[in-house]
Motif scaffolding. Structure first.
Motif, PDB file in Angstrom:
ATOM      1  N   LEU A 197       0.845  -1.199   0.000  1.00  0.00           N
ATOM      2  CA  LEU A 197       0.000   0.000   0.000  1.00  0.00           C
ATOM      3  C   LEU A 197       0.877   1.243   0.000  1.00  0.00           C
ATOM      4  O   LEU A 197       0.638   2.192  -0.761  1.00  0.00           O
ATOM      5  CB  LEU A 197      -0.939  -0.002   1.212  1.00  0.00           C
ATOM      6  CG  LEU A 197      -1.784   1.255   1.403  1.00  0.00           C
ATOM      7  CD1 LEU A 197      -2.703   1.483   0.203  1.00  0.00           C
ATOM      8  CD2 LEU A 197      -2.579   1.157   2.690  1.00  0.00           C
ATOM      9  N   GLU A 198       1.912   1.250   0.837  1.00  0.00           N
ATOM     10  CA  GLU A 198       2.805   2.401   0.890  1.00  0.00           C
ATOM     11  C   GLU A 198       3.467   2.640  -0.467  1.00  0.00           C
ATOM     12  O   GLU A 198       3.544   3.770  -0.949  1.00  0.00           O
ATOM     13  CB  GLU A 198       3.890   2.202   1.953  1.00  0.00           C
ATOM     14  CG  GLU A 198       4.827   3.392   2.021  1.00  0.00           C
ATOM     15  CD  GLU A 198       6.254   3.062   2.413  1.00  0.00           C
ATOM     16  OE1 GLU A 198       7.026   4.022   2.578  1.00  0.00           O
ATOM     17  OE2 GLU A 198       6.592   1.877   2.517  1.00  0.00           O
TER      18      GLU A 198
ATOM     19  N   GLU B 101       0.884   3.967  -2.916  1.00  0.00           N
ATOM     20  CA  GLU B 101       0.530   5.346  -2.537  1.00  0.00           C
ATOM     21  C   GLU B 101       1.641   6.305  -2.921  1.00  0.00           C
ATOM     22  O   GLU B 101       1.403   7.373  -3.484  1.00  0.00           O
ATOM     23  CB  GLU B 101       0.222   5.372  -1.028  1.00  0.00           C
ATOM     24  CG  GLU B 101       0.012   6.728  -0.435  1.00  0.00           C
ATOM     25  CD  GLU B 101       1.276   7.287   0.214  1.00  0.00           C
ATOM     26  OE1 GLU B 101       1.305   8.517   0.413  1.00  0.00           O
ATOM     27  OE2 GLU B 101       2.211   6.526   0.510  1.00  0.00           O
TER      28      GLU B 101
ATOM     29  N   MET C  67      -7.632   6.063  -3.046  1.00  0.00           N
ATOM     30  CA  MET C  67      -7.214   4.959  -2.202  1.00  0.00           C
ATOM     31  C   MET C  67      -8.380   4.435  -1.358  1.00  0.00           C
ATOM     32  O   MET C  67      -8.522   3.230  -1.161  1.00  0.00           O
ATOM     33  CB  MET C  67      -6.073   5.403  -1.280  1.00  0.00           C
ATOM     34  CG  MET C  67      -5.574   4.315  -0.342  1.00  0.00           C
ATOM     35  SD  MET C  67      -4.242   4.873   0.733  1.00  0.00           S
ATOM     36  CE  MET C  67      -5.105   5.981   1.826  1.00  0.00           C
TER      37      MET C  67
END
Length: 162
Positions: A23-24, A27, A124
């Protein structure tokens, strides 16, 4: 509770730590995409956001808050100063210390960056119901606290496992 039950997995059985890292990375990639046309890097956006919350930081203070080396921050500050996003002024108590302040141009660019990043966050969270998004944010804050607050301080900070 068993050890495996204490470690919930994602839908595909992936470890949560792996999902958080993915996810990081996703993102960060999306943020870099939307910031690039504005002429700002992700590191610059982070530093500008820190200065927005607390202007007048020294390079060393900004490096600590940004979690980068002083050398990396020196380069970042030089670039942001060259691009007129920030200005540095001598500290009144110690003229050798230069404190960073957002310029008017920096404030305007940061507003544009915030709008672009808001769109990334909206994307997101787009598959979550509003209450799920709130719960997700709250859960992330508690997880972060668990890893950053010393164990003896968790009970004072509202540890929910106690």
């Amino acid at each position: 509770m068993t050890q495996s039950a204490a470690r919930p997995a994602g839908r595909r059985g992936q470890r949560l730590t792996y999902l958080v890292k993915r996810l990081e990375m996703a993102e960060r990639a999306r943020m870099e995409e939307v910031l690039r046309p504005l002429g700002v890097t992700l590191h610059q956006y982070t530093a500008l956001s820190i200065l927005e919350a607390r202007e007048g930081l020294s390079s060393a203070q900004l490096a600590r808050r940004h979690v980068v080396t002083p050398q990396a921050m020196h380069q970042l500050i030089a670039t942001m100063e060259r691009d007129r996003l920030i200005e540095r002024r001598p500290d009144e108590g110690n003229r050798r210390i230069l404190r960073a302040w957002l310029t008017e141009h920096g404030v305007q660019v940061l507003k544009e960056c915030h709008r672009a990043v808001d769109d990334v966050e909206e994307r997101m969270l787009s598959r979550l119901a509003p209450e799920e998004a709130v719960a997700f944010g709250s859960a992330l804050e508690r997880c972060l606290e668990s890893l950053t607050v010393p164990p003896e301080g968790l009970a004072r900070h509202g540890d929910r496992t106690a």
